[in-house]
Design a protein around this motif. Structure first.
Motif, short mmCIF file in Angstrom:
data_model
loop_
_atom_site.label_atom_id
_atom_site.label_comp_id
_atom_site.label_asym_id
_atom_site.label_seq_id
_atom_site.Cartn_x
_atom_site.Cartn_y
_atom_site.Cartn_z
N VAL A 149 0.84 -1.19 0.00
CA VAL A 149 0.00 0.00 0.00
C VAL A 149 0.88 1.25 0.00
O VAL A 149 1.87 1.32 0.74
CB VAL A 149 -0.94 0.02 1.22
N ARG A 150 0.50 2.22 -0.84
CA ARG A 150 1.14 3.53 -0.80
C ARG A 150 0.29 4.46 0.07
O ARG A 150 -0.91 4.58 -0.13
CB ARG A 150 1.28 4.11 -2.20
N PHE A 151 0.94 5.09 1.03
CA PHE A 151 0.28 6.04 1.92
C PHE A 151 0.76 7.45 1.62
O PHE A 151 1.97 7.67 1.48
CB PHE A 151 0.60 5.72 3.38
N GLY A 176 -5.84 -5.49 -7.37
CA GLY A 176 -7.17 -4.91 -7.37
C GLY A 176 -7.43 -4.02 -6.18
O GLY A 176 -6.51 -3.65 -5.45
N PRO A 177 -8.70 -3.65 -5.97
CA PRO A 177 -9.05 -2.69 -4.90
C PRO A 177 -8.72 -3.22 -3.51
O PRO A 177 -8.59 -4.42 -3.29
CB PRO A 177 -10.57 -2.51 -5.07
N ILE A 178 -8.62 -2.30 -2.58
CA ILE A 178 -8.47 -2.63 -1.17
C ILE A 178 -9.83 -2.49 -0.50
O ILE A 178 -10.63 -1.64 -0.89
CB ILE A 178 -7.42 -1.72 -0.50
N PRO A 191 -15.02 -2.14 -1.64
CA PRO A 191 -13.71 -2.18 -2.29
C PRO A 191 -13.43 -0.84 -2.96
O PRO A 191 -14.30 -0.27 -3.63
CB PRO A 191 -13.88 -3.29 -3.33
N LEU A 192 -12.22 -0.32 -2.78
CA LEU A 192 -11.86 0.99 -3.31
C LEU A 192 -10.48 0.94 -3.95
O LEU A 192 -9.56 0.32 -3.41
CB LEU A 192 -11.85 2.04 -2.20
N ASP A 193 -10.33 1.62 -5.06
CA ASP A 193 -9.00 1.78 -5.67
C ASP A 193 -8.15 2.76 -4.87
O ASP A 193 -6.94 2.62 -4.78
CB ASP A 193 -9.12 2.27 -7.11
N THR A 194 -8.81 3.76 -4.29
CA THR A 194 -8.14 4.75 -3.45
C THR A 194 -9.06 5.11 -2.29
O THR A 194 -10.26 5.33 -2.49
CB THR A 194 -7.81 6.03 -4.24
N LEU A 195 -8.51 5.15 -1.11
CA LEU A 195 -9.26 5.57 0.08
C LEU A 195 -8.71 6.91 0.55
O LEU A 195 -7.53 7.02 0.87
CB LEU A 195 -9.11 4.52 1.19
N GLU A 196 -9.56 7.91 0.56
CA GLU A 196 -9.16 9.25 0.99
C GLU A 196 -9.89 9.61 2.28
O GLU A 196 -11.09 9.39 2.41
CB GLU A 196 -9.48 10.29 -0.09
#
Length: 329
Positions: free
Chosen positions: A185-187, A282-284, A294-299
């Motif tokens: 994961v990139r944070f 795939g999504p997290i 499931p999301l590709d990006t969580l903001e």
């Protein structure tokens, strides 16, 4: 002043709305609040509480009145009410803990304190921070990874014959533990970046989630900060040990990770966090206040003092007396 009580019959292990209504009416009578000043309504579907609060708050605003909303349910029902009240400065939201988790109140006091109807009606309004997330508003914790995957998998097991809540939970855990563990994961944390092999991550405004996991035992709901805990990927034999520490809040004491937690945890304070999986799988899966997706990006971004909440009298007095300075860093 107007009062709205929203009862969720589906919350908890059994419908408590029947016996609660006469108890509410008796407490309101003791407080000298006449029937024309309050309304008691049951929810019938997901999202109903949000709509009821929006409509009542708009009417109260047009009439120049204050509206106090109490939800009798779990954290999901409370979240709906907070979302419905969010645009209205005349509305405050409280909770009567009749759900299965009720993690929101763990940042303030005990379930017994929040079940005291007389103390609730004699309580007061406080302001807390909210999180704006890709899953909507949240007052407590937004998480991604293993714990969210377990929550996301529970509904399919509940559809099986003779598979109730606890059994569905255990089967979902078993499925995740037997599968591929961890994500790369990139944070992005307040502009800085890092990549980690991550078992799960919790971005915390409140202290607890998941029915009592004390992810952020020292989080303050009004301090203008998010507490971010990243749990590194570990082997299957280590997961139980690490989660036992995590559940009881033993990983973090007096503003620092404990020596035992250091090999497994990263800790940051932030106002904005973004998570993106970078392992090509795939999504997290993410979760916030009972919502999973499931999301590709969580903001996630902090909204300082964006919510007006109702606390029972003694809890309100205690919370206001120990307010954390917003400049804490």
């Amino acid at each position: 002043m107007r009062y709205l009580f929203i009862l969720n019959p589906a919350a908890g292990k059994q419908d408590s709305s029947g016996p609660l209504i006469p108890a509410l009416e008796a407490a309101l009578a003791r407080a000298g609040i006449p029937p024309e000043q309050y309304s008691i309504q049951r929810t019938a579907f997901a999202g109903h509480a949000r709509g009821l609060v929006q409509a009542a708050a708009q009417r109260a605003a047009q009439e120049g009145e204050e509206l106090w909303v109490y939800t009798a349910g779990g954290d999901g029902t409370l979240n709906e009410a907070l979302t419905g009240a969010y645009p209205f400065s005349n509305t405050a939201v409280g909770c009567l803990p009749y759900g299965s988790g009720n993690d929101f109140l763990r940042s303030f006091g005990t379930r017994e304190e929040f079940l005291d109807l007389d103390a609730q009606l004699a309580g007061g309004v406080s302001r807390i921070d909210l999180m704006e997330t890709s899953l909507g508003l949240s007052a407590t914790i937004c998480a991604a990874g293993l714990d969210a995957q377990v929550a996301y998998g529970i509904p399919k097991y509940r559809r099986l014959p003779f598979c109730g809540g606890e059994m569905a939970y255990l089967l979902s855990i078993l499925e995740q533990i037997c599968g591929h563990i961890g994500r790369r994961v990139r944070f992005e944390i307040d502009g800085g970046q890092l990549e980690e092999d991550c078992l799960m991550c919790a971005v915390c405004n409140g202290r607890a989630y998941g029915g009592g996991f004390m992810a952020a035992p020292e989080a303050a709901l009004d301090d203008g900060w998010l507490d971010v805990f990243i749990i590194r990927t570990v082997g299957r034999m280590t997961i139980a040990k690490m989660l036992g520490m995590y559940k009881k809040g033993r990983h973090f004491i007096q503003g620092h990770l404990t020596e035992a937690a250091e090999p497994y945890f990263l800790y940051r304070r932030a106002r904005r966090v973004t998570l993106s999986p970078v392992d090509g799988r795939g999504p997290i899966i993410a979760t916030a206040d009972g919502e999973c997706a499931p999301l590709d990006t969580l903001e996630i971004s902090l909204q300082p003092l964006a919510a007006r909440i109702l606390l029972p009298g003694p809890v309100h007095d205690r919370f206001e007396a120990q307010k954390t300075a917003p400049t804490k860093s």
